[in-house]
Structure formats: structure tokens, C-alpha cells
Design an enzyme around this catalytic site. Structure first.
Site, PDB file in Angstrom:
ATOM      1  N   LYS A 170       0.334  -1.531  -0.253  1.00 15.98           N
ATOM      2  CA  LYS A 170       0.051   0.421  -0.253  1.00 15.98           C
ATOM      3  C   LYS A 170       1.256   1.297   0.045  1.00 15.98           C
ATOM      4  CE  LYS A 170      -1.410   3.206   3.067  1.00 15.98           C
ATOM      5  NZ  LYS A 170      -1.619   4.168   2.283  1.00 15.98           N
ATOM      6  N   GLU A 378      11.195  16.325  14.046  1.00 17.52           N
ATOM      7  CA  GLU A 378      11.402  15.785  12.799  1.00 17.52           C
ATOM      8  C   GLU A 378      10.638  16.887  12.090  1.00 17.52           C
ATOM      9  OE1 GLU A 378      10.286  12.277  10.644  1.00 17.52           O
ATOM     10  OE2 GLU A 378      11.877  12.469  10.220  1.00 17.52           O
TER      11      GLU A 378
HETATM   12  P1  TAP Z   1       2.448   8.456   7.898  1.00 21.20           P
HETATM   13  O1  TAP Z   1       0.963   8.912   8.228  1.00 21.20           O
HETATM   14  O2  TAP Z   1       3.106   7.828   9.002  1.00 21.20           O
HETATM   15  O3  TAP Z   1       2.163   7.582   6.328  1.00 21.20           O
HETATM   16  C1  TAP Z   1       2.866   7.328   6.130  1.00 21.20           C
HETATM   17  C2  TAP Z   1       2.059   5.565   5.653  1.00 21.20           C
HETATM   18  O4  TAP Z   1       1.904   5.210   6.738  1.00 21.20           O
HETATM   19  C3  TAP Z   1       1.409   5.987   4.610  1.00 21.20           C
HETATM   20  O5  TAP Z   1       0.990   5.211   3.745  1.00 21.20           O
HETATM   21  C4  TAP Z   1       0.211   6.557   5.364  1.00 21.20           C
HETATM   22  O6  TAP Z   1      -1.424   6.508   4.856  1.00 21.20           O
HETATM   23  C5  TAP Z   1      -0.119   5.360   6.273  1.00 21.20           C
HETATM   24  N1  TAP Z   1      -1.026   5.191   7.170  1.00 21.20           N
HETATM   25  C6  TAP Z   1      -1.647   5.930   7.757  1.00 21.20           C
HETATM   26  N2  TAP Z   1      -2.203   5.897   9.035  1.00 21.20           N
HETATM   27  C7  TAP Z   1      -2.426   4.351   9.280  1.00 21.20           C
HETATM   28  C8  TAP Z   1      -1.880   3.770  10.061  1.00 21.20           C
HETATM   29  N3  TAP Z   1      -3.169   3.761  11.286  1.00 21.20           N
HETATM   30  N4  TAP Z   1      -2.109   1.953  10.076  1.00 21.20           N
HETATM   31  C9  TAP Z   1      -1.120   2.166   8.791  1.00 21.20           C
HETATM   32  N5  TAP Z   1      -0.711   2.485   7.408  1.00 21.20           N
HETATM   33  C10 TAP Z   1      -1.037   3.925   7.957  1.00 21.20           C
HETATM   34  O7  TAP Z   1       3.003   9.703   7.545  1.00 21.20           O
HETATM   35  P2  TAP Z   1       2.817  11.400   7.094  1.00 21.20           P
HETATM   36  O8  TAP Z   1       1.023  11.746   7.970  1.00 21.20           O
HETATM   37  O9  TAP Z   1       2.519  11.538   5.643  1.00 21.20           O
HETATM   38  O10 TAP Z   1       3.446  12.145   7.793  1.00 21.20           O
HETATM   39  C11 TAP Z   1       3.475  12.844   9.038  1.00 21.20           C
HETATM   40  C12 TAP Z   1       5.085  12.944   8.949  1.00 21.20           C
HETATM   41  O11 TAP Z   1       5.371  11.618   9.429  1.00 21.20           O
HETATM   42  C13 TAP Z   1       5.928  13.511   8.225  1.00 21.20           C
HETATM   43  O12 TAP Z   1       5.896  15.070   8.742  1.00 21.20           O
HETATM   44  C14 TAP Z   1       6.841  13.023   8.600  1.00 21.20           C
HETATM   45  O13 TAP Z   1       8.109  14.147  10.122  1.00 21.20           O
HETATM   46  C15 TAP Z   1       6.780  11.569   9.152  1.00 21.20           C
HETATM   47  N6  TAP Z   1       7.602  10.767   8.414  1.00 21.20           N
HETATM   48  C16 TAP Z   1       8.581   9.733   7.613  1.00 21.20           C
HETATM   49  C17 TAP Z   1       8.715   9.679   6.713  1.00 21.20           C
HETATM   50  C18 TAP Z   1       9.903   8.690   6.844  1.00 21.20           C
HETATM   51  S1  TAP Z   1      10.897   8.349   5.730  1.00 21.20           S
HETATM   52  N7  TAP Z   1      10.743   8.001   8.039  1.00 21.20           N
HETATM   53  C19 TAP Z   1       8.199   9.429   5.483  1.00 21.20           C
HETATM   54  C20 TAP Z   1       6.696  10.381   5.777  1.00 21.20           C
HETATM   55  C21 TAP Z   1       6.520  10.987   6.757  1.00 21.20           C
HETATM   56  P3  TAP Z   1      -1.976   7.358   4.071  1.00 21.20           P
HETATM   57  O14 TAP Z   1      -1.262   8.672   4.023  1.00 21.20           O
HETATM   58  O15 TAP Z   1      -1.991   7.189   2.476  1.00 21.20           O
HETATM   59  O16 TAP Z   1      -2.914   7.232   4.842  1.00 21.20           O
END
Ligand code: TAP
Length: 475
Positions: A170, A378
């Protein structure tokens, strides 16, 4: 317009059982560039069943068959190069040069590296009194974020395929199109039916469904710590293993004998590349007190080398991925000012002339104390902190005084000091000066940066179970 309303289950593109859709926005233009279907639990169940059905034969494929499959994927990935670059630029807003030299390149390297690592990989080892066998872990569920649309999903899939583990993936809703191209590639090269399944959808339905699914044996997740925790909790209900690649707040330690301009360029490059939306980016720059003024001057000097603007043009910094991410970054910049840090460059608001698109100003704070929120959390945007230190011991202490431990960077000349700092940083990856990238090198974090390692042979190990056999015949 890219309208992808189907999921890929059991070797076929199939209609979603639900009718919810989600628009995908180009963050540079704020315009809709396509639509995806949001999958349902029923779609997920079908995908998991397909992967389960594929398991008996896929897990028994030979090493040679898997190497050939990974090589074919890498070759077909190369054939789709221009489209991959264009797609990532549109969905993520990353400048074309970054889409090519970082995103496209990383995806390619993970598939070719997995083939390479597999060549020397041993699935059975005679250890004298016993034999150790390595078996596919079972069905893997992969959940990936938006900031690297090919990198994270490719390293996970490449390792899973190398280990003979069928996959249900996903990708993030914000950047789903690169994963669809990957799926087309797997379809074209003939990845066995059911060995790869793609279900688009929200984190709360499909992501949560993957982490809690009784028929998924292993979950590999990259993203935020908050979601990582939920995934671990869900997986713990059935004692399923997880690999988590979470955030970072990595230090870049500038030593007294470092080339100031080179180190300043590296520091700016960390927050410029991918608009700073990089888990392993250095976002705390530790500078000797004696070098503070010269380092600040060097930062201002090199900053124009990283222009912000239209990702279709010749710029280095594109927009942030979404309005939500832009708002988050703005609030951290405000927070830094409230906490008493000094703005060396940048600040809140959009860069001049860039009213449309989620562009943020590259921002460097100085006079930062490591206890400040901007030094501990972060930010995931083009924002960094300059922190001064007086002794190497103090630099090491500050480096490690954070809940994360994903990466660290050291700039300098004296080899003894470089080695001391590199080995003292509590992080999964430390880079000295301009050391070259190596896709065979394990990637992952200490502390709250995660659990497990990706890339190369360490990545393959994550998708394997270890079996000991006593008295195995000497065949
Ligand atoms: P997340 O919410 O962690 O999203 C990452 C992935 O997890 C997406 O595919 C998301 O799906 C999915 N996800 C969301 N809620 C979930 C749940 N309850 N159970 C399982 N999977 C779930 O990150 P974000 O909201 O996009 O970003 C928020 C913060 O996270 C950023 O500001 C950054 O600090 C951090 N972040 C870190 C990384 C790395 S590489 N460490 C990458 C992205 C973000 P959907 O988004 O499609 O709903």
C-alpha cells in the site's frame, strides 16, 4: 490525467469493491493530476488471499529464478525511466534532476543490488553440529510513505522477492502513481500470479488492515513514529514481526579542520534535496564555536546554489508535498523564533514570486540550543539548526541527545577524530565527508528511528525465518 481506479490482485487489474476515490494533487500547481480508488477491507482480503495462495510455489522458487526476475525488473524499470521521472516530478513536486538522480536511481539500484546480494546469499549453512536454513517469512505487508515514491517501496519489494515472500503493498495516497508504474513493470516481466498485489487506499483502512491482518506474517513500514507505534501494537496481537523505518533528527558534525565551505554546502544540501523531506537528512549542524561566524557566512554564500522554484525547470528545491506539510513546516519556523533561535536565512511564508504551489523558504536557524523543539523534532522540510560546541566530547553528547538514531554525518580531516566521532554516534548509518553511496550497505535506525535494516543482504534477512535442523543429512 492519470486515473487509476483499479487494484492489482492475483496478477490482474481489478475493480475496487468500494466506490470511494481520492484525487492526487500536483504540489507545484495545486491542480488535480489524477484519481485513485480507495480500497476496502474486502479488496485487502482478496489481495492477502492471493499472496497466501502464491506462497507455496513462490517461496520454493530457486535462487537463480529470483535473480533472473530481479534482473528483468531492473531492465524493464530502465525502459520506463522517462515516465518514472516525469511521474515523480508531478506527484511529489521534486525537481526533474532530483527525480532522476535520486528517486529513479534509488529504485533501480535496489532491484539490481538485490539480484547482486542474492548471488552470494546462502539459504542453508552447515555449522558442524547443526544446519541453519533460511525460509521465506511468509506473506509480507508493505506500507510506504510519500517522500520517496520509488525508493522505499522498491527496497522492500526487492528484498521480499529475493527471499521468496509474496507481497501486499500500500503506497501513500499522496504519491501513488510511481507504485502503479512499478506494478505494470512486475506484470510485464511476469512476476508470478499473486506474488505481488497492490491495494491503494488510506492508512486508516488499508494500512491498518495490513498491520492487523491475521494472514500477513510480516509488516514492513516506513513513515512516522506515531503510525509505527500503531503498527507494532497491531502486529503484537498475533506476534507478527515488523520492520520499522521511522524518522530522524540527524547530526552533521563539522570538525575544526573541516573545509568550511564544503561542510556548509553539505548542510544546505541536506535540507534542499527533496525539500528536506528526507528521514536521514542532517537537520542539526554542530559547528565549533570558533567557526560559528565563518560557517554562517559560508551558508549564506552557498545558498544561491540551491534555487527554489518550478520542478519542471532547472531548480534544486521544489514545493513541499502538500498544504498540510507546508503548514507543519511553517509552525516549526514560528516555534523556532518563539524559542529564541536566530533566523540566519529564510523564515515563514512563501519565497518571493512563488504564490502558487506549496513552496517554503530554505531556513537556517542559528543560536540553537539542542533542547529546543526545533532541534528535537523531525520538521520534514527545508529547515536546519546550527548548534555550537566546544569539545569533541560535547559534540558527541549533543549528537546523541535526541530520541532518534537514523543517521549521522562528520566533516573533517583528522582520521583519528573522524573515526572517534563516527563510532560514537548512536545511529544506524554514519557518513564521513563525501563518502559514496553504497546500496549494499544496511539502512535503518537505532532508538526511535526504527527496528530492522533494509538494503542489500541485511534487507533480505528481514524477510526470512531461521530454522535449525539437527542431524540434517550430508547431501
Ligand atoms: P504517516 O502517516 O506515517 O504515513 C506513512 C504511511 O502510513 C502512508 O502510506 C499512510 O497512508 C500510512 N498510514 C497512515 N495511518 C496509518 C495507520 N493507522 N496504519 C497503517 N498505516 C497508516 O506519515 P505522514 O502523515 O504522511 O507524515 C507525517 C510525518 O511523518 C512527516 O511530517 C514526517 O515527519 C514523518 N514521515 C517520515 C517518513 C520517513 S521516511 N521516516 C516518511 C513520511 C513521513 P496514507 O497517507 O495514504 O493515509
Amino acid at each position: 490525467m492519470r486515473n487509476y481506479l483499479k487494484h492489482y490482485i492475483n496478477g490482474e487489474w481489478v475493480e475496487s469493491t468500494g466506490n470511494e476515490t481520492e484525487d492526487v494533487i500536483n504540489p507545484a500547481t495545486e491542480e488535480v493530476i489524477g484519481t485513485i480508488s480507495l480500497g476496502t477491507k474486502e479488496d485487502l482480503d482478496k489481495a492477502v488471499q492471493a499472496a497466501r495462495d502464491a506462497f507455496p510455489s513462490f517461496s520454493q522458487t530457486s535462487k537463480e529464478e529470483r535473480i533472473k526476475m530481479l534482473e528483468n525488473i531492473a531492465a524493464e524499470y530502465e525502459n520506463r525511466k522517462e515516465e518514472i521521472i516525469e511521474t515523480i516530478t508531478e506527484e511529489l513536486g521534486s525537481p526533474k534532476s532530483i527525480s532522476e538522480n535520486v528517486h529513479y536511481m534509488m529504485g533501480y539500484n535496489h532491484f539490481s543490488q538485490a539480484a547482486e546480494s542474492l548471488r552470494d546469499f546462502s539459504f542453508i549453512e552447515d555449522r558442524g553440529g547443526h544446519t541453519v536454513m533460511k525460509d521465506s517469512v511468509g506473506v509480507s505487508g508493505l506500507i510506504t510513505p510519500w517522500n520517496f515514491p520509488t525508493n522505499q517501496i522498491s527496497t522492500k519489494i526487492a528484498s521480499a522477492f529475493a527471499a521468496g515472500s509474496p507481497v501486499v503493498a500500500k503506497p501513500a495516497e499522496l504519491t501513488p502513481f510511481a507504485a502503479i508504474i512499478l506494478t505494470e513493470i512486475f506484470d510485464k516481466v511476469g512476476v508470478p500470479k499473486g506474488a505481488f498485489n497492490l491495494v491503494n487506499g488510506s492508512g486508516s483502512v488499508i494500512g491498518d488492515g495490513i498491520s492487523s491482518h491475521p494472514d500477513i506474517d510480516f509488516v514492513s513500514f516506513t513513515g512516522s513514529g506515531a503510525v509505527g507505534q500503531k503498527i507494532m501494537q497491531n502486529a503484537s496481537e498475533r506476534i507478527a514481526n515488523v520492520a520499522l523505518e521511522l524518522g530522524g533528527k540527524s547530526p552533521l558534525v563539522v570538525l575544526e579542520d573541516a573545509d568550511v565551505e564544503k561542510a556548509a554546502r553539505a548542510a544546505v544540501s541536506h535540507i534542499a534535496t527533496n525539500s528536506g523531506q528526507v528521514c536521514s537528512a542532517a537537520t542539526r549542524v554542530l559547528v565549533p564555536s570558533s567557526m560559528k561566524d565563518s560557517f554562517e557566512e559560508a551558508v549564506k554564500k552557498v545558498l544561491p546554489e540551491f534555487p527554489v522554484g518550478d520542478p519542471q525547470g532547472d531548480n534544486h528545491i521544489g514545493p513541499l508535498v502538500s498544504k498540510k506539510q507546508w503548514d507543519t513546516v511553517q509552525s516549526y519556523i514560528e516555534k523556532g523564533q518563539e524559542e529564541g533561535a536566530t533566523l540566519l536565512v529564510g523564515g515563514t511564508g512563501k519565497p518571493e514570486g512563488l504564490d502558487k504551489g506549496y513552496y517554503a523558504k530554505p531556513t537556517v536557524f542559528t543560536d540553537v540550543n539542542n533542547d529546543m523543539v526545533i532541534a528535537q523534532e523531525e520538521i520534514f522540510g527545508p529547515v536546519t539548526c546550527l548548534i555550537t560546541y566546544d569539545t569533541i566530547e560535547e559534540a558527541i553528547e549533543i549528537s546523541n541527545d535526541v530520541k532518534y538514531g537514523l543517521a549521522g554525518y562528520v566533516f573533517g580531516e583528522d582520521e583519528q577524530t573522524l573515526a572517534k566521532v563516527a563510532s560514537s554516534i548512536r545511529a544506524g548509518r554514519v557518513k564521513i565527508n563525501d563518502a559514496e553511496a553504497d546500496f549494499a550497505a544496511p539502512f535503518g535506525g537505532y532508538k526511535q528511528s526504527g527496528i530492522g535494516r533494509e538494503w542489500g543482504d541485511y534487507g533480505i534477512e528481514e524477510y526470512l525465518e531461521v530454522k535449525t535442523v539437527l542431524g540434517y543429512p550430508k547431501l
